[in-house]
Design a protein around this motif. Structure first.
Motif, PDB file in Angstrom:
ATOM      1  N   LYS A   1       0.853  -1.181   0.000  1.00 41.48           N
ATOM      2  CA  LYS A   1       0.000   0.000   0.000  1.00 41.48           C
ATOM      3  C   LYS A   1       0.894   1.237   0.000  1.00 41.48           C
ATOM      4  O   LYS A   1       2.084   1.145   0.357  1.00 41.48           O
ATOM      5  CB  LYS A   1      -0.951   0.010   1.190  1.00 41.48           C
ATOM      6  N   VAL A   2       0.340   2.350  -0.380  1.00 38.26           N
ATOM      7  CA  VAL A   2       1.091   3.591  -0.353  1.00 38.26           C
ATOM      8  C   VAL A   2       0.585   4.397   0.841  1.00 38.26           C
ATOM      9  O   VAL A   2      -0.619   4.468   1.090  1.00 38.26           O
ATOM     10  CB  VAL A   2       0.884   4.405  -1.644  1.00 38.26           C
ATOM     11  N   HIS A   3       1.519   4.928   1.616  1.00 40.95           N
ATOM     12  CA  HIS A   3       1.126   5.743   2.761  1.00 40.95           C
ATOM     13  C   HIS A   3       1.798   7.107   2.652  1.00 40.95           C
ATOM     14  O   HIS A   3       2.998   7.232   2.853  1.00 40.95           O
ATOM     15  CB  HIS A   3       1.531   5.030   4.055  1.00 40.95           C
ATOM     16  N   CYS A   4       0.996   8.093   2.329  1.00 37.72           N
ATOM     17  CA  CYS A   4       1.566   9.430   2.136  1.00 37.72           C
ATOM     18  C   CYS A   4       1.287  10.302   3.355  1.00 37.72           C
ATOM     19  O   CYS A   4       0.221  10.245   3.954  1.00 37.72           O
ATOM     20  CB  CYS A   4       0.940  10.071   0.897  1.00 37.72           C
ATOM     21  N   ARG A   5       2.267  11.087   3.738  1.00 43.79           N
ATOM     22  CA  ARG A   5       2.070  12.091   4.781  1.00 43.79           C
ATOM     23  C   ARG A   5       2.495  13.439   4.198  1.00 43.79           C
ATOM     24  O   ARG A   5       3.620  13.570   3.720  1.00 43.79           O
ATOM     25  CB  ARG A   5       2.937  11.747   5.992  1.00 43.79           C
ATOM     26  N   ARG A   6       1.584  14.401   4.260  1.00 43.96           N
ATOM     27  CA  ARG A   6       1.886  15.676   3.627  1.00 43.96           C
ATOM     28  C   ARG A   6       2.078  16.738   4.697  1.00 43.96           C
ATOM     29  O   ARG A   6       1.126  17.366   5.156  1.00 43.96           O
ATOM     30  CB  ARG A   6       0.752  16.080   2.684  1.00 43.96           C
ATOM     31  N   ALA A   7       3.328  16.923   5.117  1.00 46.50           N
ATOM     32  CA  ALA A   7       3.602  17.952   6.119  1.00 46.50           C
ATOM     33  C   ALA A   7       3.671  19.318   5.452  1.00 46.50           C
ATOM     34  O   ALA A   7       3.419  20.346   6.063  1.00 46.50           O
ATOM     35  CB  ALA A   7       4.912  17.646   6.833  1.00 46.50           C
ATOM     36  N   ASN A   8       3.989  19.326   4.182  1.00 46.36           N
ATOM     37  CA  ASN A   8       4.127  20.569   3.441  1.00 46.36           C
ATOM     38  C   ASN A   8       2.886  20.764   2.564  1.00 46.36           C
ATOM     39  O   ASN A   8       2.721  20.147   1.519  1.00 46.36           O
ATOM     40  CB  ASN A   8       5.394  20.473   2.584  1.00 46.36           C
ATOM     41  N   LYS A   9       2.006  21.629   3.040  1.00 47.69           N
ATOM     42  CA  LYS A   9       0.693  21.738   2.377  1.00 47.69           C
ATOM     43  C   LYS A   9       0.758  22.471   1.040  1.00 47.69           C
ATOM     44  O   LYS A   9      -0.258  22.618   0.363  1.00 47.69           O
ATOM     45  CB  LYS A   9      -0.312  22.453   3.305  1.00 47.69           C
ATOM     46  N   SER A  10       1.953  22.936   0.677  1.00 46.57           N
ATOM     47  CA  SER A  10       2.042  23.606  -0.624  1.00 46.57           C
ATOM     48  C   SER A  10       2.034  22.589  -1.769  1.00 46.57           C
ATOM     49  O   SER A  10       1.852  22.939  -2.925  1.00 46.57           O
ATOM     50  CB  SER A  10       3.296  24.472  -0.691  1.00 46.57           C
ATOM     51  N   PHE A  11       2.226  21.331  -1.440  1.00 43.53           N
ATOM     52  CA  PHE A  11       2.131  20.304  -2.485  1.00 43.53           C
ATOM     53  C   PHE A  11       0.676  20.247  -2.958  1.00 43.53           C
ATOM     54  O   PHE A  11      -0.243  20.177  -2.139  1.00 43.53           O
ATOM     55  CB  PHE A  11       2.576  18.948  -1.924  1.00 43.53           C
ATOM     56  N   PRO A  12       0.457  20.249  -4.268  1.00 41.92           N
ATOM     57  CA  PRO A  12      -0.899  20.476  -4.784  1.00 41.92           C
ATOM     58  C   PRO A  12      -1.894  19.335  -4.572  1.00 41.92           C
ATOM     59  O   PRO A  12      -3.089  19.523  -4.829  1.00 41.92           O
ATOM     60  CB  PRO A  12      -0.671  20.718  -6.284  1.00 41.92           C
ATOM     61  N   MET A  13      -1.454  18.157  -4.138  1.00 42.29           N
ATOM     62  CA  MET A  13      -2.425  17.079  -3.944  1.00 42.29           C
ATOM     63  C   MET A  13      -2.522  16.699  -2.473  1.00 42.29           C
ATOM     64  O   MET A  13      -1.550  16.783  -1.737  1.00 42.29           O
ATOM     65  CB  MET A  13      -1.991  15.831  -4.741  1.00 42.29           C
ATOM     66  N   GLU A  14      -3.712  16.229  -2.064  1.00 43.31           N
ATOM     67  CA  GLU A  14      -3.859  15.745  -0.687  1.00 43.31           C
ATOM     68  C   GLU A  14      -3.287  14.340  -0.582  1.00 43.31           C
ATOM     69  O   GLU A  14      -3.161  13.642  -1.584  1.00 43.31           O
ATOM     70  CB  GLU A  14      -5.335  15.725  -0.312  1.00 43.31           C
ATOM     71  N   SER A  15      -3.010  13.926   0.661  1.00 45.12           N
ATOM     72  CA  SER A  15      -2.316  12.642   0.796  1.00 45.12           C
ATOM     73  C   SER A  15      -3.149  11.461   0.272  1.00 45.12           C
ATOM     74  O   SER A  15      -2.606  10.549  -0.353  1.00 45.12           O
ATOM     75  CB  SER A  15      -1.869  12.398   2.231  1.00 45.12           C
TER      76      SER A  15
END
Ligand code: ATP
Ligand code: MG
Length: 392
Positions: free
Chosen positions: A110-124
């Motif tokens: 599975k892929v587990h994304c954590r987005r600490a930097n909200k400037s990335f254009p996609m949600e986790s």
């Protein structure tokens, strides 16, 4: 291919307000461990995670090995990173990562994304779904299992994007330096190095004392103890080893006391001297490699006799261990081969044929009075001639 490591630490994360103290101690120990590794590293702490980033060429195996000697680390995740330049770039990197790391890709993931930097254009969630799709398309032998995947591909979006999927176990425990200091009675045997390792694992810094009895014990026996201290110091950091010349005390006891009580009375003087140094140097306890019933001087009755001469607590982490269990740990920490080298330690030379196994405290105390005339002076001389060796 890996250029960075995420350091996982469990136990210390629960320490509430003290948390940063624990993290700082951990970082300190990581720095110490990596000093011996070729390469330049940057260690940083952000949002409750510790990162080790290589800033030059480095030896991967040596780095892992060094980190596996740092108490407090439960897992080491080798990572790669990519500049935060949007999804296309991330996608390419992930596809290549899987190809490089997993030659056999028949597995669930599975892929587990954590987005600490909200400037990335996609949600986790979206990153998880999109990357999952890409991997399924690229590698048809892979399949998704979100509950018990064999491989979890972690994607951490920060200033850069970090990718990792492997967790190499660390030694666990607490970072050395968070739990005070204790004085290890270190002999050349199998047990005491293991005892020191076990207490250090709880975050305790270790000093050591060795009682040397030249010419009855050789220079090589002493060198063996220094070597053992060095092996233990891979986990603990530098060890201040006090070498105490015990010969005159031993001979005096031999002359004045019944031989079957020799070992017990000697052990009592070792404990007294160790405690004296411990108190002077800020140790909060003593550590020995004793285990109930292993030898005559380690029956419960004998332990009463050696214990009574100290005020500080005596930590005996091996007290309930069988020899076999101790050997297993000593092999794991690499002290076994050195411990079994055949140089006598000071106990083996003065051992009586039939040592008491149930020493009577009153009798022991009475016989110790035979030493009144000279023992204080001998102990003082032994302390005055303490040879300090800093082992690292
Ligand atoms: P080890 O394998 O650690 O030498 P041992 O089974 O030989 O232990 P003893 O000789 O009875 O056991 O010693 C018990 C403990 O006393 C040791 O584990 C160590 O902590 C301490 N000790 C014994 N001899 C010495 C010495 N010469 N110097 C420092 N500590 C000693
Ligand atoms: Mg011994």
């Amino acid at each position: 291919m890996f250029t960075a490591f995420l350091i996982k630490y469990a136990e210390i994360a629960i320490k509430g307000k003290n948390r940063h103290l624990f993290e700082d101690a951990l970082i300190h120990q990581i720095k110490y461990a990596l000093k011996k590794v070729e390469g330049k590293f940057c260690i940083s702490k952000t949002q409750g995670r510790i990162f080790v980033e290589a800033q030059s060429e480095f030896d991967y195996d040596e780095t892992i090995d060094a980190l596996q000697h740092v108490f407090g680390i439960v897992g080491i995740c080798p990572m790669i990173y990519v500049e935060n330049e949007g999804f296309e770039k991330l996608k390419e990197t992930v596809v290549k990562y899987i190809a490089d790391v997993y030659p056999d890709r028949t597995m669930t993931f599975k892929v587990h994304c954590r987005r600490a930097n909200k400037s990335f254009p996609m949600e986790s969630m979206e990153v998880n779904a999109k990357l999952g799709e890409v991997l399924l398309d690229t590698y048809p032998e892979m399949s998704v299992d979100v509950h018990e995947p064999k491989m979890t591909l972690n994607v951490e979006i920060r200033e850069k994007i970090y990718i990792y999927s492997e967790i190499i176990p660390g030694p666990g425990g607490m970072p050395v330096g968070t739990g005070g200091k204790a004085m290890l009675l270190l002999s050349g045997g199998i047990d005491s190095p293991v005892a020191g390792y076990m207490i250090a694992k709880r975050g305790v810094k270790i000093d050591a004392v060795y009682f040397h009895a030249p010419p009855y014990t050789s220079e090589r026996a002493k060198q063996k103890v220094v070597d053992l201290a060095r092996l233990v110091s891979r986990y603990t950091g530098p060890i201040y080893l006090h070498v105490i010349n015990f010969t005159d005390i031993q001979l005096y006891i031999y002359e004045k006391c019944p031989h079957e009580e020799l070992t017990i009375i000697m052990r009592r003087y070792m404990m007294r001297i160790a405690e004296h140094i411990a108190k002077q140097t800020g140790s909060l306890g003593l550590i020995t490699g004793e285990s109930i019933g292993q030898v005559a001087s380690q029956t419960m009755n004998s332990l009463i006799a050696t214990n009574e001469v100290c005020e500080l607590p005596v930590y005996r982490p091996l007290i309930g261990f069988d020899k076999e269990e101790i050997v297993t740990v000593s092999k794991k920490i690499d002290t076994f081969e050195t411990s079994i080298l055949p140089f006598e330690d000071c106990c083996t030379i003065f051992v009586a044929k039939h040592p008491v196994t149930k020493p009577n405290l009153n009798v022991i105390r009475r016989h110790e009075h035979n030493l009144d005339e000279k023992i204080e002076e001998l102990v003082q001389t032994a302390l005055d001639t303490d040879e300090l060796i800093i082992v690292e």
